[in-house]
Motif scaffolding. Sequence first.
Motif: not given
Length: 581
Positions: A527-542
């Motif tokens: 679940e913690r990994d999913r948080l980081f990757w979700w935030l990373d996706d949001l950042a990448a999408a601007g």
Amino acid sequence: MRITAIHARNFLGIRAADIIPATPVSLICGPNGAGKSSIQEAVRMALTEETVRVGLKKEYSKLLRDGTESGSIVVSVGPQSNSIALPSGKISKGVPADERVRYLLDAQRFASLDVKARRTFLFDLMGLKIGTEQVRERLVARGCNAKKIEAVLPLVRAGFDAAAKEAAGKATASKGAWRELTSDTYGSVKAADWVAPLPAGAKDPEELASLIAESEETIRILSTEAGELQRQLGEIDAAARQRAQRANQIAELRAKAEQLPKAQDSAARALAERDAFLPQVEALRAAAGGKVAGMPCACPDCGAALLFLAGKLAKYEPAQIDPEAAGRLPEYERSLTVLENALKSRTTERDAADTAAKQLRLLQDQAEAEATDSADEVERHAIVSRLEAIQGSITQFGKDLDTARAAQRALAQADAVTKKAGQHHADVAAWDALAEALGPSGIPADLLSEALDPINERLAAAANESEWMRIGIEADMTITAAGGRPYALLSESERWRADAMIAEAISRLTGLRLLVLDRADVLIGSERDRLFWWLDDLAAAGAIDTALVFMSLKTPPGALPESITSFWIADHEVGTVREAA
């Protein structure tokens, strides 16, 4: 909203913090009690002036780190900064205020609101105005009656429920008016086609109108004829009365005329008696020296005094006054007055009798010249018979006319009742439509849909992106997870993820692109990994400019996505791990 710097000195558990985010996501971590929440509260206080641990500005000294006398907070957003000096609380503002930021700095705030506050926030979030003017526009768009809209619109200020109850109450009143008018049980289908019962034997309205017009015309013609007959009858009766009056006059005049001979004889005797007595009075007057007939007058030639007696002139010789004659004269004068009055009375009686005789001859001549009344009687009988027949016809036509008019009124009344009932039914429909539009399934539902659909769509997308459970906000403002489990029944970890997704949805919908997630250490493992990757996706999408994630860790984190920079708090101070390495 891009946070470019966070500086804090002697604030709660932090001795010194200098965080310059190098990537969209900053992971601020350290062991328990290191000061992570202190940094989160410092950012919150600088941007909103909202404090968590004290309620009054005079208590700001309690926010200082133990053993210190002053502190400060500086948070920069782009080129602008907000700063707070402690313990004075003096603040310098450069970052524009935005109340919506509070929901991004505190991800649990939305879930902590009551139903009304959640609804208000979502309406504001989506720019939904619910003033009376906006409600009017929506009601008109739904086809509601304009006048009835104005009747209940002021109640919208007290809430949709109040306005809907008012409209429903008026619909009930209109149903009652329909029932009272029709003496029937109201039903929407029945009322739509209801027609007032017609009177027994009712005729066609056009037939009745024609019958009334014909009857009125017939009565008019008969009344005109009756009026002419009454005029003729009046003339005949007037002539008869005139003849009767003349007969009475003739009888009265005849009685007076018959007294003429007697009156003439009486007047002659009275004249003779007066004339015989007058000389005696004149003689006494002369003997008494009083004024007598033929009193002296002057001769126009010689001026001598003359008397004119018995038609002759004689020389006036003044006589000696006779005392005896003077004594008898008053009695003779009175007697003479009696005789003269008697003469005057007898003369008047004679003249009256004579006048009556002359008038009698005139009236008798007129009576002889005129025809007898037998012809008038025959004509009068015929007129009376015809008049009675006409009046009988008028009476009968009048009854027929009254009957036709009564039937016409009954039809008109039935038509009026039908129209009135139709109006009541239309009122019921209009009020019901208004009550429905103002009720939970009407405009409030539309508003909720307009408020909820965007955020629920974003929550669904966030669940797909993060691979977390799906979260939704229901029409009653409850927060539920997939399967309908309410927020209160979720585990701590599930509630944290729900709050994070709600905060991200608000961040996306406001366009602020800021996310602050405290106590992320509640997540473990995948679940913690999913948080980081979700935030990373949001950042990448601007989709985010700045995300601050606070997490308790025993040791600095290992490899992280490129969009995440970690800041390790050690000995109540914080710097970048990569810089330390």
